[in-house]
Design a protein around this motif. Sequence first.
Motif, PDB file in Angstrom:
ATOM      1  N   GLN A  82       1.368   4.231  -2.836  1.00  0.00           N
ATOM      2  CA  GLN A  82       1.237   5.649  -2.519  1.00  0.00           C
ATOM      3  C   GLN A  82       2.438   6.432  -3.058  1.00  0.00           C
ATOM      4  OE1 GLN A  82       0.859   5.707   1.742  1.00  0.00           O
ATOM      5  NE2 GLN A  82      -1.198   4.785   1.727  1.00  0.00           N
ATOM      6  N   THR A 121      -9.403  15.990  -8.257  1.00  0.00           N
ATOM      7  CA  THR A 121      -9.724  14.565  -8.139  1.00  0.00           C
ATOM      8  C   THR A 121     -10.963  14.409  -7.257  1.00  0.00           C
ATOM      9  OG1 THR A 121      -8.507  13.983  -6.105  1.00  0.00           O
ATOM     10  CG2 THR A 121      -7.211  14.200  -8.135  1.00  0.00           C
ATOM     11  N   ARG A 123       0.828  -1.212   0.000  1.00  0.00           N
ATOM     12  CA  ARG A 123       0.000   0.000   0.000  1.00  0.00           C
ATOM     13  C   ARG A 123       0.858   1.256   0.000  1.00  0.00           C
ATOM     14  NH1 ARG A 123      -1.111   2.785   4.341  1.00  0.00           N
ATOM     15  NH2 ARG A 123      -0.501   1.007   5.653  1.00  0.00           N
ATOM     16  N   THR A 152     -11.197  12.307  -4.678  1.00  0.00           N
ATOM     17  CA  THR A 152     -10.795  11.444  -3.570  1.00  0.00           C
ATOM     18  C   THR A 152     -11.053  12.014  -2.185  1.00  0.00           C
ATOM     19  OG1 THR A 152      -8.550  12.353  -3.639  1.00  0.00           O
ATOM     20  CG2 THR A 152      -8.984  10.428  -4.989  1.00  0.00           C
ATOM     21  N   GLY A 157     -11.543  10.227 -11.083  1.00  0.00           N
ATOM     22  CA  GLY A 157     -11.914   9.203 -10.124  1.00  0.00           C
ATOM     23  C   GLY A 157     -10.974   8.019 -10.065  1.00  0.00           C
ATOM     24  N   LEU A 158      -9.826   8.100 -10.752  1.00  0.00           N
ATOM     25  CA  LEU A 158      -8.877   6.983 -10.756  1.00  0.00           C
ATOM     26  C   LEU A 158      -8.425   6.629  -9.338  1.00  0.00           C
ATOM     27  CD1 LEU A 158      -6.557   7.852 -13.792  1.00  0.00           C
ATOM     28  CD2 LEU A 158      -8.225   5.995 -13.654  1.00  0.00           C
ATOM     29  N   LYS A 159      -8.253   5.340  -9.095  1.00  0.00           N
ATOM     30  CA  LYS A 159      -7.812   4.888  -7.778  1.00  0.00           C
ATOM     31  C   LYS A 159      -6.424   5.412  -7.437  1.00  0.00           C
ATOM     32  CE  LYS A 159      -7.780   0.748  -4.877  1.00  0.00           C
ATOM     33  NZ  LYS A 159      -7.997  -0.717  -4.831  1.00  0.00           N
ATOM     34  N   MET A 160      -5.643   5.720  -8.464  1.00  0.00           N
ATOM     35  CA  MET A 160      -4.300   6.263  -8.262  1.00  0.00           C
ATOM     36  C   MET A 160      -4.319   7.506  -7.373  1.00  0.00           C
ATOM     37  SD  MET A 160      -1.802   7.703 -11.272  1.00  0.00           S
ATOM     38  CE  MET A 160      -3.115   8.730 -11.958  1.00  0.00           C
ATOM     39  N   TRP A 161      -5.354   8.344  -7.541  1.00  0.00           N
ATOM     40  CA  TRP A 161      -5.420   9.569  -6.752  1.00  0.00           C
ATOM     41  C   TRP A 161      -5.724   9.279  -5.290  1.00  0.00           C
ATOM     42  CZ3 TRP A 161      -2.828  12.205  -9.761  1.00  0.00           C
ATOM     43  CH2 TRP A 161      -3.108  12.331 -11.121  1.00  0.00           C
ATOM     44  N   LYS A 162      -6.388   8.161  -4.988  1.00  0.00           N
ATOM     45  CA  LYS A 162      -6.620   7.787  -3.594  1.00  0.00           C
ATOM     46  C   LYS A 162      -5.299   7.451  -2.908  1.00  0.00           C
ATOM     47  CE  LYS A 162     -11.326   6.039  -4.261  1.00  0.00           C
ATOM     48  NZ  LYS A 162     -12.239   4.879  -4.121  1.00  0.00           N
ATOM     49  N   TYR A 163      -4.425   6.774  -3.663  1.00  0.00           N
ATOM     50  CA  TYR A 163      -3.109   6.482  -3.098  1.00  0.00           C
ATOM     51  C   TYR A 163      -2.323   7.768  -2.864  1.00  0.00           C
ATOM     52  CZ  TYR A 163      -3.842   1.516  -4.028  1.00  0.00           C
ATOM     53  OH  TYR A 163      -4.334   0.221  -4.017  1.00  0.00           O
ATOM     54  N   ASP A 183      -3.630   9.433   0.311  1.00  0.00           N
ATOM     55  CA  ASP A 183      -3.228   8.755   1.535  1.00  0.00           C
ATOM     56  C   ASP A 183      -1.736   8.868   1.821  1.00  0.00           C
ATOM     57  OD1 ASP A 183      -5.851   8.007   1.825  1.00  0.00           O
ATOM     58  OD2 ASP A 183      -5.582   6.015   0.965  1.00  0.00           O
TER      59      ASP A 183
END
Length: 335
Positions: A17, A124, A13, A126, A77-83, A86
């Motif tokens: 990030q 983003t 994880r 996120t 909304g890409l998951k990359m931006w959530k990483y 975080d």
Amino acid sequence: MKIAFAPLKVPVRRRLQTAAVLQWVFSFLALAPTCVLLFFYLLFTRFWLISVLYSIWLYFDYDKPARGGRRVSLFSGLKMWKYMRDYFPIKLVKTADLDPRHNYILGFHPHGVLVAGAFTNFCTYTTGFRQLYPGLTSYLLMLPLWFRAPFFRDYIMCAGLIPSDKESASYPLCKRGGGNAVVIAVGGAQEALDAHPGSYNVLLAEKKGFIKMAMEHGAHLVPVFSFGENELFDQVGNQRGTWLRWTQERLQAMMGISLPLFHARGVFQYSIGLMPYRRPISTVVGRPIRVERNEKPSAEQLNALHQLYMDELSNLFEEHKGNYGVDEDTHLNFV
């Protein structure tokens, strides 16, 4: 200098990030010139048709950035931006409702080195902007220079970025029915030169263009302060009056972009590099300041609203600074 290397056993994880932030830093610092070089390189290869076809596309699409851009929800909304969120982490803090029947100008402070908080919160999906402010669409302003780079212009438009010239910034505010929020890093590239950890200098005292724009369009003003934005990087000492600061300011005046000499950590070690530190960012969105439409405001009206905005920004900072580790004796310094 002793190098502190990262341990070999790092959770996947955290590696993801780091990878997400690495691509963002590369995009911010090097993707535009890379795209320009690629465009011209392809002209001299068997793939020359790609650049030719893109040139034709650019001819017909040239004004798109000034007409609200081309945001792609899938990209934001890409998951990359959530990483990426975080990694620091970054959070968006709401203090008041924003009625979607109106248009808004959100003044973002401080600029920081790479405006990480502004990009993550407003480009983003996120940190929950759409859920916190339903019915609003955000547009983050960026230097017009970057929208002249082939390929890169299309990439940044996907995230809701538009040029920071007056025509482009005014376009969303002209739309009837409201629901548009233009986000302006008011201090701009020049303020990045003051982005030192522990610094609370805000380049605002003479910045009145966004105030006038709000009055001309009747867009409500919203002060935004991003706690932690200046803590992400160390910067070579460039206090006002030094030869380095003088050189940086001259280059910024000529090129439109500033060149802060910053550093933080690396990808595989914690001692030196261009990766930001893992330090939290809390972006606090203040209460809206109601603005009546006035296409030709007098100097007195402009100055009065500008002072009200500075007062509201200062109040926002004072009200929330204790929650984010800022000393009680620390206050905003308007320059």
